[in-house]
Design a protein around this motif. Structure first.
Motif, short mmCIF file in Angstrom:
data_model
loop_
_atom_site.label_atom_id
_atom_site.label_comp_id
_atom_site.label_asym_id
_atom_site.label_seq_id
_atom_site.Cartn_x
_atom_site.Cartn_y
_atom_site.Cartn_z
N VAL A 18 0.84 -1.19 0.00
CA VAL A 18 0.00 0.00 0.00
C VAL A 18 0.88 1.25 0.00
CG1 VAL A 18 -0.17 0.01 2.52
CG2 VAL A 18 -1.95 1.13 1.18
N SER A 19 0.38 2.30 -0.63
CA SER A 19 1.09 3.58 -0.66
C SER A 19 0.30 4.60 0.15
CB SER A 19 1.24 4.08 -2.10
OG SER A 19 2.02 3.18 -2.85
N PHE A 20 1.01 5.56 0.74
CA PHE A 20 0.38 6.59 1.56
C PHE A 20 0.82 7.97 1.08
CE2 PHE A 20 0.86 2.93 4.51
CZ PHE A 20 -0.49 2.67 4.72
N ASP A 21 -0.08 8.93 1.27
CA ASP A 21 0.19 10.30 0.86
C ASP A 21 0.43 11.15 2.11
OD1 ASP A 21 0.52 12.49 -0.72
OD2 ASP A 21 -1.32 12.18 -1.89
N THR A 22 0.59 12.44 1.90
CA THR A 22 0.74 13.37 3.03
C THR A 22 -0.62 13.62 3.68
OG1 THR A 22 0.46 15.22 1.50
CG2 THR A 22 2.71 14.52 1.98
N GLY A 23 -0.60 14.45 4.73
CA GLY A 23 -1.85 14.86 5.37
C GLY A 23 -2.39 13.87 6.37
N LEU A 24 -3.71 13.96 6.58
CA LEU A 24 -4.38 13.09 7.55
C LEU A 24 -4.89 11.84 6.84
CD1 LEU A 24 -5.60 12.45 10.33
CD2 LEU A 24 -7.57 13.87 9.70
N ILE A 25 -4.49 10.69 7.33
CA ILE A 25 -4.90 9.40 6.76
C ILE A 25 -5.67 8.66 7.84
CG2 ILE A 25 -4.07 7.19 5.86
CD1 ILE A 25 -1.45 8.89 5.12
N THR A 26 -6.89 8.28 7.52
CA THR A 26 -7.70 7.55 8.50
C THR A 26 -7.79 6.09 8.10
OG1 THR A 26 -9.75 8.18 7.34
CG2 THR A 26 -9.03 9.58 9.17
N ILE A 27 -7.80 5.23 9.11
CA ILE A 27 -7.89 3.79 8.89
C ILE A 27 -9.06 3.28 9.72
CG2 ILE A 27 -6.73 1.57 9.17
CD1 ILE A 27 -4.08 3.01 8.84
N THR A 28 -9.99 2.62 9.05
CA THR A 28 -11.19 2.12 9.73
C THR A 28 -11.34 0.63 9.47
OG1 THR A 28 -12.55 2.71 7.81
CG2 THR A 28 -12.35 4.36 9.55
N GLY A 29 -12.29 0.04 10.17
CA GLY A 29 -12.55 -1.39 10.00
C GLY A 29 -13.18 -1.92 11.26
N GLU A 30 -13.84 -3.05 11.11
CA GLU A 30 -14.51 -3.65 12.26
C GLU A 30 -13.50 -4.12 13.30
OE1 GLU A 30 -16.94 -6.82 10.92
OE2 GLU A 30 -18.26 -5.56 9.70
N THR A 31 -13.96 -4.22 14.53
CA THR A 31 -13.11 -4.76 15.59
C THR A 31 -12.69 -6.17 15.23
OG1 THR A 31 -14.26 -3.42 17.24
CG2 THR A 31 -12.99 -5.31 18.03
N GLY A 32 -11.37 -6.43 15.33
CA GLY A 32 -10.85 -7.75 15.00
C GLY A 32 -10.49 -7.93 13.55
N ALA A 33 -10.66 -6.88 12.76
CA ALA A 33 -10.38 -6.99 11.33
C ALA A 33 -8.87 -7.06 11.06
CB ALA A 33 -10.99 -5.82 10.57
N GLY A 34 -8.10 -6.56 11.99
CA GLY A 34 -6.64 -6.68 11.81
C GLY A 34 -5.89 -5.37 11.86
N LYS A 35 -6.54 -4.33 12.42
CA LYS A 35 -5.83 -3.04 12.51
C LYS A 35 -4.58 -3.17 13.38
CE LYS A 35 -9.56 -0.79 13.93
NZ LYS A 35 -10.61 -1.79 13.72
N SER A 36 -4.67 -4.00 14.41
CA SER A 36 -3.51 -4.17 15.30
C SER A 36 -2.35 -4.86 14.58
CB SER A 36 -3.91 -4.98 16.53
OG SER A 36 -4.34 -6.27 16.15
N LEU A 37 -2.69 -5.66 13.54
CA LEU A 37 -1.63 -6.32 12.78
C LEU A 37 -0.76 -5.30 12.06
CD1 LEU A 37 -3.50 -9.39 11.21
CD2 LEU A 37 -2.11 -9.28 13.29
N LEU A 38 -1.40 -4.24 11.56
CA LEU A 38 -0.64 -3.19 10.88
C LEU A 38 0.37 -2.56 11.85
CD1 LEU A 38 -3.43 -1.36 8.83
CD2 LEU A 38 -1.59 -2.79 7.95
N LEU A 39 -0.12 -2.29 13.05
CA LEU A 39 0.76 -1.68 14.06
C LEU A 39 1.86 -2.66 14.46
CD1 LEU A 39 -1.84 0.15 16.32
CD2 LEU A 39 -0.38 1.12 14.55
N GLY A 40 1.52 -3.94 14.54
CA GLY A 40 2.52 -4.95 14.88
C GLY A 40 3.61 -5.02 13.83
N ALA A 41 3.19 -4.97 12.55
CA ALA A 41 4.16 -5.01 11.46
C ALA A 41 5.05 -3.77 11.49
CB ALA A 41 3.43 -5.11 10.12
#
Length: 551
Positions: A18-41
């Motif tokens: 995935v690529s990211f740009d400048t500014g404010l980037i929001t990340i959403t998803g259901e609980t347990g979808a794997g947002k913590s995995l991103l932080l772990g990586a």
């Protein structure tokens, strides 16, 4: 800022890029979808310890790679210190092998985890609600105050001086310790040195003295034997000289008869001449001989002194005694000069302290001037975040002690309620209050300092309504000067992002995997509407979602 992220074979993530740009980037998803995995990586990418359990397929290696635009950060010195190639677009890669071993690379150069961690804190600040305790530390509070006070130059100067002060203090301590040790031996060494100096040692005098002593100590025997020898040579008719002369006369008459006899005659002649010379030498020696009790005593005393010194210092020669004398001289001299060195060092320390005090005073003035502004900005932001009665009392007092960043003691007291008791942040502020205080501080810092990319991990938990809007505005303002990620459950904040990503799970070949994708405009409306009203999206939820996105 983080521009690209690639994750392969990590937990539920099979392959993600995935690529990211400048500014404010929001990340959403259901609980347990794997947002913590991103932080772990990301944590692994920034130096956290690897865990073999995080590999999805344990026959393949796990690879996490991030590309960072570091051109706005002053990192040239860091790259040079770590012997790394500086690149404006720096690539960090972390590999976890099936064996459990891990490797890290910066721009394809292998690095240690400690070096990776040092670089990581300069690139990304991952911030969750349970990490807000950082705001309660004095170091962090000073960092905020110094950003407003613009004390960078003064603190650098102070820290250089402090480093020099500690170096000189260590030198002084070493000298004082040496002085204590040397002083214990000084009197004894001085005594030994004086004793050797008074002896006026000469390298080759011992053989001369011993010969002189033997001669003086046995003078009567020498005189007697010399007299007898002279008489034996010179006695008439029976003396060696007369008898040798007779033989010489006889043989001289035999010379014409044979060359052998002539040679014998010559030899006797030589002996006669030599005997005559010996006789003269014996008389000369006898004439020179004179008893000298005083010289004998002096010689005896001198020999005894040298002998005693040799025994005392366990040596066998005068040269060794002279070497010991030189060594003692150095020790005594060093002890005597230590006092001068210590006095000089104390004077240097006093000058350094005066200079440090002067710089510390400048830092103190700047900080004092910035304090009211910091308190005012903090309280204003907190009012907007639903804490209308939040108040701070901050005291900054000069101390005698030299700290790492100045000579002050900072006391940061807080009260959330009108008329409430002021206390230390960690004791009186709740988790939610600390979260808002942290956001407020980060928002202020972003105006004065080039901060790394910040990731707010559900720091908005427990917030809703108008406060959520204010928090979204705050993050948006911050993102004008830096890259901001917000992992959120709030539609108000999700809608504020310049880009919105969704974390979700899906089944691929009978295997559940986590995915992350950038939402287009239509998908964003649906996602935000779902956050507002749940899975069954109503028209009103869609209308509300559009209003959040386009207002």
């Amino acid at each position: 800022m983080l521009t690209n992220l690639s994750i392969k074979n990590f937990a539920l993530i099979e392959q993600l890029q995935v690529s990211f740009d400048t500014g404010l980037i929001t990340i959403t998803g259901e609980t347990g979808a794997g947002k913590s995995l991103l932080l772990g990586a990301l944590g692994l990418l920034l130096g956290k310890r690897a865990d073999l359990n995080s590999i999805k397929d344990d026959t393949q290696k796990c690879i996490i790679e991030g590309t960072f635009d570091v051109t706005k950060y002053d990192l040239h010195a860091f790259f040079e210190e770590e012997d790394l190639d500086y690149e404006g677009q720096t690539i960090i890669r972390r590999e976890i092998l099936p064996s459990g071993k891990s490797r890290a690379f910066v721009n394809d150069t292998p690095v240690t985890l400690s070096a990776l961690t040092l670089l990581g804190v300069k690139l990304i600040d991952i911030h969750s609600q349970h990490q807000t305790l950082e705001v309660t530390t004095t170091d962090f509070q000073f960092k905020v105050l110094d950003a407003l006070a613009n004390t960078d130059r003064e603190i650098e100067s102070y820290q250089r001086g402090l480093k020099l002060l500690k170096k000189k203090e260590n030198e002084l301590q070493e000298l004082l310790s040496n002085q204590e040790n040397f002083t214990k031996e000084y009197d004894y060494n001085s005594f030994l040195l004086k004793e050797l100096e008074e002896a006026k040692l000469l390298p080759d005098e011992l053989p001369v003295l011993e010969e002189q002593y033997e001669k003086l100590n046995n003078i009567e025997e020498i005189q007697d034997k010399l007299s007898i020898s002279i008489s034996t040579i010179s006695a008439e008719e029976i003396g060696v000289s007369d008898q040798l002369n007779s033989i010489k006369t006889y043989l001289s008459k035999l010379e014409p008869y044979s060359s052998d006899l002539k040679e014998l005659s010559n030899r006797i002649q030589s002996l006669y001449i030599e005997l005559d010379d010996v006789y003269a030498s014996l008389e000369n020696e006898l004439e020179k001989l004179e008893a000298d009790p005083k010289l004998l005593e002096e010689t005896s005393n001198r020999l005894q002194l040298l002998h005693d010194l040799q025994i005392k210092h366990t040596v066998t020669s005068i040269k060794e005694l002279i070497s010991i004398k030189e060594s003692l001289s150095q020790k005594v001299s060093k002890t005597e000069s230590l006092t001068e060195d210590i006095d000089k060092l104390k004077q240097d320390l006093q000058k350094i302290k005066e200079q440090l005090d002067e710089v510390a005073q400048k830092i103190h003035k700047k900080r004092n001037k910035a304090l009211p502004k910091l308190i005012k900005e903090l309280e204003n932001i907190l009012k907007a975040l639903g804490m209308p009665n939040a108040e701070f009392k901050v005291s900054l007092n000069l101390q005698e002690q030299y700290f790492s960043n100045g000579k002050e003691k900072l006391e940061f007291l807080f009260s959330a309620n009108k008329g409430g008791t002021f206390g230390e942040l960690k004791k009186v502020a709740s988790g939610g209050e600390l979260s808002r205080i942290m956001i407020a501080i980060k928002a202020i810092l972003s105006q004065y300092d080039q901060l790394p990319t910040i990731i707010f991990d559900e720091i908005d938990t427990g917030v809703s309504g108008e406060i959520a809007h204010k928090m979204a505005e705050l993050m948006t303002d911050m993102s004008k000067n830096m890259q901001v990620f917000s992992i959120t459950h709030l539609p108000q904040i999700a809608a504020s992002g310049q880009n919105q990503y969704k974390v979700y799970k899906e089944d691929v070949n009978n295997t559940t995997v986590t995915q992350l994708r950038l939402l287009n405009e239509e998908d964003r409306i649906k996602e935000i509407a779902e956050m507002i009203g749940g899975k069954d999206i109503s028209d009103s939820a869609l209308t509300h979602a559009k209003s959040l996105l386009y207002n």
